[in-house]
Design a protein around this motif. Sequence first.
Motif, PDB file in Angstrom:
ATOM      1  N   SER A  34       0.757  -1.658  -0.043  1.00 59.35           N
ATOM      2  CA  SER A  34      -0.197  -0.520   0.430  1.00 59.35           C
ATOM      3  C   SER A  34       0.786   1.173  -0.086  1.00 59.35           C
ATOM      4  CB  SER A  34      -1.169   0.098   1.373  1.00 59.35           C
ATOM      5  OG  SER A  34      -0.094  -0.176   1.907  1.00 59.35           O
ATOM      6  N   ILE A 105      -8.577   4.029   2.045  1.00 52.73           N
ATOM      7  CA  ILE A 105      -9.845   3.969   2.937  1.00 52.73           C
ATOM      8  C   ILE A 105      -9.201   5.153   4.074  1.00 52.73           C
ATOM      9  CG2 ILE A 105     -10.515   2.119   2.805  1.00 52.73           C
ATOM     10  CD1 ILE A 105      -8.544   0.829   5.127  1.00 52.73           C
ATOM     11  N   SER A 110      -7.808   2.035  10.558  1.00 55.30           N
ATOM     12  CA  SER A 110      -7.329   2.529   8.949  1.00 55.30           C
ATOM     13  C   SER A 110      -6.130   1.920   8.737  1.00 55.30           C
ATOM     14  CB  SER A 110      -7.810   3.646   8.210  1.00 55.30           C
ATOM     15  OG  SER A 110      -6.648   4.514   8.046  1.00 55.30           O
ATOM     16  N   ALA A 114      -6.366  -2.154   6.575  1.00 55.20           N
ATOM     17  CA  ALA A 114      -5.399  -1.885   5.351  1.00 55.20           C
ATOM     18  C   ALA A 114      -4.811  -2.965   5.288  1.00 55.20           C
ATOM     19  CB  ALA A 114      -4.989  -0.721   4.286  1.00 55.20           C
ATOM     20  N   ASN A 117      -6.486  -6.557   4.858  1.00 58.92           N
ATOM     21  CA  ASN A 117      -7.062  -6.580   4.019  1.00 58.92           C
ATOM     22  C   ASN A 117      -6.113  -6.997   2.984  1.00 58.92           C
ATOM     23  OD1 ASN A 117      -9.465  -6.216   5.058  1.00 58.92           O
ATOM     24  ND2 ASN A 117      -9.461  -4.174   4.376  1.00 58.92           N
ATOM     25  N   TYR A 129      -5.932  -2.468  -0.531  1.00 55.55           N
ATOM     26  CA  TYR A 129      -6.746  -1.402   0.781  1.00 55.55           C
ATOM     27  C   TYR A 129      -5.244   0.247   0.968  1.00 55.55           C
ATOM     28  CZ  TYR A 129     -10.623  -3.500   0.331  1.00 55.55           C
ATOM     29  OH  TYR A 129     -11.465  -4.635  -0.621  1.00 55.55           O
ATOM     30  N   ASN A 149     -11.492   5.931  -5.599  1.00 54.00           N
ATOM     31  CA  ASN A 149     -12.533   4.554  -5.478  1.00 54.00           C
ATOM     32  C   ASN A 149     -13.182   4.427  -6.262  1.00 54.00           C
ATOM     33  OD1 ASN A 149     -11.172   4.241  -2.805  1.00 54.00           O
ATOM     34  ND2 ASN A 149     -12.446   4.957  -1.360  1.00 54.00           N
TER      35      ASN A 149
END
Length: 163
Positions: A34, A105, A110, A114, A117, A129, A149
């Motif tokens: 990420s 996100i 968060s 992330a 996920n 994410y 998004n």
Amino acid sequence: MFQKLILILLFSCCFQVKSQNSQNIEEDENNSISNQLYTKCFENLNQGSEILEKYPAFKNAKICSIMYCIALLSYEKEDLKLVAEERMRGIATQLFREGTPVLLITGMESYERAQKNNENLEDDNHIIYISIAACTVSQFEARAREIINKQTKTLINNNSLKY
């Protein structure tokens, strides 16, 4: 002058390293997929280049990553915001075509969401994410989340209709 101050504060927040108990945890965080995609520079973005030429501060700037596009959204000039929006749509499209669609996100925990996920990238259409803000979400961060998004979800929906 106020815009420059906001930009400096934003960049310092972007580069602030969270304090960790272990150097290995910090290295993992900085090398996470990420974080790599958040800071990845897409050299071929040219949306709004003619607009950026009008502003000496941006003439040679590389506004080529999600992070820098979010910073550009913080400016009051509407034409600069439009450049950032178009470039973010371009980034989301390129990432989707590369097989690494992203969703931004925000909110409490968060970053942890992330990480969790992103443990299995084979689920939910291979979505990655990216946490961009914790408890307090600025207006331009919320706008960036909305743009990326929406573009990603549109591409996923259009692609699933072809099967």
